[in-house]
Design a protein around this motif. Structure first.
Motif, mmCIF file in Angstrom:
data_model
loop_
_atom_site.group_PDB
_atom_site.id
_atom_site.type_symbol
_atom_site.label_atom_id
_atom_site.label_comp_id
_atom_site.label_asym_id
_atom_site.label_seq_id
_atom_site.Cartn_x
_atom_site.Cartn_y
_atom_site.Cartn_z
ATOM 1 N N ARG A 52 0.797 -1.213 0.000
ATOM 2 C CA ARG A 52 0.000 0.000 0.000
ATOM 3 C C ARG A 52 0.823 1.252 0.000
ATOM 4 O O ARG A 52 0.683 2.125 -0.820
ATOM 5 C CB ARG A 52 -0.906 0.010 1.235
ATOM 6 N N ILE A 53 1.685 1.363 1.012
ATOM 7 C CA ILE A 53 2.313 2.664 1.252
ATOM 8 C C ILE A 53 3.818 2.505 1.378
ATOM 9 O O ILE A 53 4.299 1.554 1.949
ATOM 10 C CB ILE A 53 1.758 3.264 2.559
ATOM 11 N N VAL A 54 4.536 3.486 0.874
ATOM 12 C CA VAL A 54 5.983 3.523 1.055
ATOM 13 C C VAL A 54 6.272 4.546 2.146
ATOM 14 O O VAL A 54 5.829 5.686 2.057
ATOM 15 C CB VAL A 54 6.671 3.963 -0.253
ATOM 16 N N GLU A 55 6.982 4.120 3.179
ATOM 17 C CA GLU A 55 7.273 5.058 4.270
ATOM 18 C C GLU A 55 8.658 5.644 4.103
ATOM 19 O O GLU A 55 9.617 4.927 3.854
ATOM 20 C CB GLU A 55 7.175 4.343 5.621
ATOM 21 N N GLU A 56 8.741 6.951 4.239
ATOM 22 C CA GLU A 56 10.007 7.646 4.031
ATOM 23 C C GLU A 56 10.282 8.446 5.285
ATOM 24 O O GLU A 56 9.551 9.377 5.595
ATOM 25 C CB GLU A 56 9.830 8.570 2.821
ATOM 26 N N LYS A 57 11.330 8.063 6.034
ATOM 27 C CA LYS A 57 11.505 8.699 7.339
ATOM 28 C C LYS A 57 12.280 9.999 7.275
ATOM 29 O O LYS A 57 12.406 10.691 8.261
ATOM 30 C CB LYS A 57 12.271 7.746 8.262
ATOM 31 N N SER A 58 12.861 10.301 6.132
ATOM 32 C CA SER A 58 13.770 11.443 6.078
ATOM 33 C C SER A 58 13.161 12.588 5.272
ATOM 34 O O SER A 58 12.404 12.362 4.340
ATOM 35 C CB SER A 58 15.077 10.986 5.434
ATOM 36 N N PHE A 59 13.508 13.822 5.639
ATOM 37 C CA PHE A 59 13.004 14.985 4.914
ATOM 38 C C PHE A 59 13.705 15.203 3.588
ATOM 39 O O PHE A 59 13.201 15.903 2.733
ATOM 40 C CB PHE A 59 13.197 16.253 5.758
ATOM 41 N N GLY A 60 14.903 14.631 3.450
ATOM 42 C CA GLY A 60 15.720 14.923 2.278
ATOM 43 C C GLY A 60 15.015 14.754 0.944
ATOM 44 O O GLY A 60 14.885 15.689 0.164
ATOM 45 N N PRO A 61 14.522 13.535 0.656
ATOM 46 C CA PRO A 61 13.866 13.346 -0.642
ATOM 47 C C PRO A 61 12.548 14.102 -0.763
ATOM 48 O O PRO A 61 12.173 14.511 -1.851
ATOM 49 C CB PRO A 61 13.624 11.838 -0.709
ATOM 50 N N CYS A 62 11.852 14.316 0.361
ATOM 51 C CA CYS A 62 10.552 15.000 0.290
ATOM 52 C C CYS A 62 10.737 16.434 -0.162
ATOM 53 O O CYS A 62 10.046 16.916 -1.062
ATOM 54 C CB CYS A 62 9.882 15.017 1.664
ATOM 55 N N GLU A 63 11.641 17.142 0.489
ATOM 56 C CA GLU A 63 11.795 18.561 0.179
ATOM 57 C C GLU A 63 12.915 18.808 -0.819
ATOM 58 O O GLU A 63 13.239 19.956 -1.101
ATOM 59 C CB GLU A 63 12.082 19.340 1.473
ATOM 60 N N GLU A 64 13.526 17.767 -1.320
ATOM 61 C CA GLU A 64 14.619 17.894 -2.289
ATOM 62 C C GLU A 64 15.740 18.771 -1.758
ATOM 63 O O GLU A 64 16.129 19.764 -2.365
ATOM 64 C CB GLU A 64 14.102 18.468 -3.612
#
Lengths: 244, 157
Positions: free
Chosen positions: B56-68
């Motif tokens: 269902r979901i991919v969990e991403e614990k870090s801000f790096g890829p989210c905010e580039e």
């Protein structure tokens, strides 16, 4: 579920707010349409068949399917693949213990440096600053750091230091500094030549050509946390006029 | 003998020298049997609900890829040139790329072609045997001589 998430983009949400998986999502799997997998970033968690908010903040979105909670905190929690500044606290056998500001110290193997072999040990002393990234970082295991990337190159990581100043700032400021379009960074560029190393654990290392300039920049960065944007620009302008 | 072939053990059939004589079908059967043995030994979790939730979901614990976020080392106004190089390397490239200009060649293609023509000839001469070399030189001389043909001159009175 995407629609309910997209409605709330930019709104303040509190821990406990939920987004439920609607059954419509599963129907897509039978068609030949590629199912869109939402990527939930920090502050969002999956619990059963719901997406739950675990940190209070503003919901942000990045197309196509990335959502996360934008919140402010000072305490760092290690996350995989993040680059941080660590302070070496002890050397024991083959590993260094590095303090990264988390709940426990991270371990850094002496072989995890570029060009390090069993005979050729890296020159790392207790008290050195290292710029490293996490390979293992979860709540069940001790965090592990490395100073090389997957192909064995350093890429700017490793021991640095000498002549600079280490500061502790909030994690939000670190993200604002490293954002692709950053006002603070462009303001800093106008001031004077300097060098920064920014760790995601809220630590910033500053170095400029004189001690006075270094102190000025460190004071500026620490105050940026509490200044609004116009106030900050005012401060920068005053400094530039001061001709330092 | 035909009866014996039914009684040959599976291990024997799996050996290399027996594989060549077997049909494709019996080979497939052997492979499947082996796979079944392996999969029986593996432990499975028989929880179909967990499986349906996995994708269902991919969990991403870090801000790096989210905010580039950019690379952590920064240098302003050329304070540390190595770090500036790193910044150019590690940060995602901008979309506007410069035109890839054609490589400036030191020697043009035509010059290279001319060079090669003469080069091949000289190298050939170098490695030719003496008799062949004499033959090659004579050819050149014959050309010159054949132009000046001897004509009969009438004697003057």
């Amino acid at each position: 579920m995407f629609s309910s998430l997209k409605e709330k983009i930019g709104e303040v949400l509190l821990p406990g707010d939920e987004f439920v998986f609607e059954s419509e999502d599963t129907i897509f799997l039978t068609d030949n349409v590629k199912p869109e997998r939402p990527v939930c970033g920090p502050g969002l968690r999956q619990s059963g068949n719901r997406l739950v908010v675990s940190k209070s903040g503003v919901l942000r979105h990045k197309p196509p399917h990335t959502f996360w909670m934008d919140s402010q905190q000072w305490r760092y929690v290690p996350a995989k693949a993040e680059t941080v500044i660590g302070i070496v606290t002890s050397k024991s056998g083959d590993i260094f213990k590095v303090d990264v500001g988390g709940s426990e110290q991270a371990s850094l193997s002496y072989l995890a440096f570029e060009g390090a072999t069993k005979r050729n040990r890296p020159n790392v002393q207790v008290g050195d600053l290292v710029f490293a990234q996490f390979t293992v970082a979860n709540k069940d295991m001790e965090p592990e750091l490395v100073c090389i990337d997957g192909s064995g190159r350093a890429n700017g990581m490793g021991v640095f230091g000498g002549g600079g100043l280490l500061l502790k700032v909030s994690l939000g400021l670190v993200r604002r500094l490293l954002a692709p379009q950053s006002d603070i960074r462009s303001d800093l560029e106008q001031l004077f030549p300097c060098e920064l190393v920014v760790g995601m654990n809220g630590r910033i290392w500053v170095r400029a050509s004189t001690i006075q300039q270094t102190l000025i920049i460190s004071n500026l960065l620490q105050s940026c946390d509490t200044l609004t944007a116009p106030q900050r620009r005012e401060q920068f302008r005053k400094l530039q006029k001061g001709g330092l | 003998m035909a009866e014996d072939s039914f009684k040959l053990s599976k291990n024997l059939l799996r050996m290399k020298f027996m594989q060549r004589g077997l049909d494709a079908e019996t080979k497939k059967q052997l492979d499947e049997d082996e796979k079944r043995i392996i999969s029986d030994e593996h432990w499975h979790l028989d929880l179909p609900e967990l499986k349906s939730k996995e994708n269902r979901i991919v969990e991403e614990k870090s801000f790096g890829p989210c905010e580039e976020l950019l690379f952590g080392r920064l240098s302003f106004r050329g304070f540390n040139p190595e770090v500036e190089k790193l910044m150019a390397l590690m940060n995602p490239k901008d979309e506007v790329e410069e035109d890839v200009s054609q490589m400036q060649t030191d020697v043009t293609d035509e010059e290279m072609a001319l060079r090669y023509e003469s080069l091949v000839g000289t190298m050939k001469k170098k490695f030719a045997k003496k008799r062949e070399r004499r033959g090659m030189d004579e050819d050149d001389q014959n050309l010159l001589e054949s132009n000046t043909k001897r004509v009969f001159l009438k004697p003057r009175d």
